[in-house]
Design an enzyme around this catalytic site. Structure first.
Site, PDB file in Angstrom:
ATOM      1  CB  ALA A 129      -0.787   0.059   1.357  1.00 33.15           C
ATOM      2  N   GLY A 159       0.961   2.148  -5.849  1.00 34.46           N
ATOM      3  CA  GLY A 159       1.614   2.728  -6.982  1.00 34.46           C
ATOM      4  C   GLY A 159       2.614   1.596  -7.563  1.00 34.46           C
ATOM      5  CG  ASP A 195       0.223  -2.892   3.302  1.00 36.55           C
ATOM      6  OD1 ASP A 195       1.113  -2.578   2.830  1.00 36.55           O
ATOM      7  OD2 ASP A 195      -0.517  -2.671   4.416  1.00 36.55           O
ATOM      8  CG  ASP A 232       8.662   1.246  -0.619  1.00 40.91           C
ATOM      9  OD1 ASP A 232       9.175   1.965   0.433  1.00 40.91           O
ATOM     10  OD2 ASP A 232       7.923   2.290  -1.088  1.00 40.91           O
ATOM     11  CB  CYS A 237      10.351   6.878   1.588  1.00 43.05           C
ATOM     12  SG  CYS A 237       9.108   6.318   2.789  1.00 43.05           S
TER      13      CYS A 237
END
Length: 424
Positions: free
Chosen positions: A240, A243, A259, A301, A354
């Site tokens: 989630a 993208g 997720d 990610d 990130c």
């Protein structure tokens, strides 16, 4: 009546929002609905703007406030928060002084109104001008200077007050050819355009047709770098908002999006339905999920401190969780180790966070390679980023920083490394 003061309800909403972030350590987006309940339209937008600008400029505001008092106010004092909000209105939003004062004093409640009135009066008379670059809170100011150098740390600080543009990724080359001219904007990389100005996303050309989705240019890179091929079995772990799942599905891969949050996965499903792309969604802790058969590729990610998203999320540098890395580092290591076991020999994985913290990026991969001799780095070549500005390391991993592409709106800060599971 105090409650009839024009604009006071919006300021009360901003105060609730900021107290949730600074005192209860709740992310801004998670606190929005409760803090701004009952506010609509302009009042809701004003409350959010006050809160966001307060967080972006808070260190500078605190320096100005402390210069006006004989003894510093406690950092969790109600009066200090009210003054921070007032300065955000005066110096950033350019709100008339009388409106700032009349809506600030009621928020002090039983606190030192006379002190707040005096500080505001002095700062209004001095006609203070904010610097071009805001000060970063500690420990980030010192840490990022040591990690990236003074100039790059300054560019990161400058990015905190940069309005994030809208990056659009197209489902196919045909969709790009059809809709890019209508959307306008600038083509930063193949298959995407950047819009510096927009209004409602859902009203933009091609949205209803499912021709594109919104995804920061840096966030697009992990799925690009895994090089998914049609028919390959690929997993998007910690998927989630989805993208990367959409990118992998658009490449023709057989995708499973995993997720831990069912609620967040619903957003992935909605975007799959809107774009007409196909992927399986699984609500499960990625550390416990087992693929039915070995995978060709994985995008991980991982959950992180998210300090690289400070343009969009000005609260991140003030949240307690972003400063305590130990639980995140342990979670990331567990996710990496488990994910690699899901790959076939020769299978590849792109690990991404990130975050601007080396502990979550470079150090995490160094530790992995030390404890797992069946894994090798697959160096990322400069030409693989589609022309996007990045920092390439000699080892072959890469970083993006928020201060990059500054003249075009910046981008999120990411670390990325590509790994290959070697044959036993």
């Amino acid at each position: 009546m105090i409650e009839n003061i024009p604009g006071l309800s919006a300021r009360r909403g901003a105060f609730k929002l900021l107290s949730s972030v600074l005192w209860q350590h709740r992310p801004l987006d998670m606190a929005l609905d409760r803090a701004l309940h009952g506010l609509e339209g302009p009042d809701r937008a004003l409350a959010r703007a006050i809160a966001s600008h307060t967080l972006r400029w808070m260190v500078d505001f605190d320096m100005a406030i402390d210069g006006c008092t004989r003894k510093p106010l406690p950092h969790d004092a109600r009066a200090r928060l009210v003054l921070r909000m007032a300065l955000a209105q005066l110096w950033v939003l350019k709100t008339p002084a009388h409106a700032v004062v009349s809506t600030a004093l009621p928020l002090v409640e039983a606190g030192p109104r006379r002190l707040v009135h005096g500080v505001l009066g002095r700062l209004i008379r001095e006609e203070h001008v904010l610097p071009a670059v805001p000060l970063l809170p500690e420990p980030y100011a010192t840490r990022w200077q040591e990690t990236y150098g003074i100039d790059m740390a300054e560019s990161i600080a400058r990015a905190t007050v940069m309005e994030a543009p809208l990056d659009i990724v197209f489902r196919s080359n045909e969709d790009e050819a059809r809709w890019a001219p209508e959307l306008g904007g600038e083509r930063l990389a193949p298959g995407m355009v950047r819009l510096m100005e927009w209004q409602g996303v859902e009203e933009l050309p091609g949205y209803g047709e499912g021709a594109w989705w919104v995804q920061d240019v840096a966030a697009q890179l992990p799925a690009r770098l895994v090089n998914a091929k049609p028919g390959e079995r690929v997993a998007d772990l910690c998927a989630a908002p989805g993208g990367k799942t959409l990118q992998l599905a658009a490449a023709g891969a057989s995708v499973t999006a995993v997720d831990v949050s069912e609620a967040r996965l619903r957003r992935v499903t909605e975007n799959l339905e809107r774009t007409g792309l196909a992927a399986e969604t699984v609500a499960r802790d990625a550390r416990k999920w087992k693929a039915p058969e070995p995978l060709d590729a994985i995008v991980l990610d991982a959950p992180c401190s998210a300090t690289g998203t400070l343009r969009r999320h000005p609260d991140v540098l003030h949240l307690k969780g972003a400063r305590n890395l130990k639980p995140l580092l342990e979670l990331q290591a567990e996710l990496i180790d488990h994910a690699l076991k899901l790959l076939r020999p020769g299978g590849r994985m792109v690990y991404a966070v990130c975050s601007l913290e080396p502990e979550e990026g470079e150090r995490q991969i160094e530790a992995l390679l030390e404890r797992n001799k069946d894994v090798a780095l697959d160096p990322i070549a400069p030409e693989e980023t589609g022309g996007i500005e990045v920092l390439h390391s000699p080892e072959g991993w890469l970083r993006t920083l928020p201060g990059m592409l500054a003249d075009k709106g910046g981008l999120d800060g990411f670390f990325m490394a590509r790994l290959v599971r070697q044959a036993p």
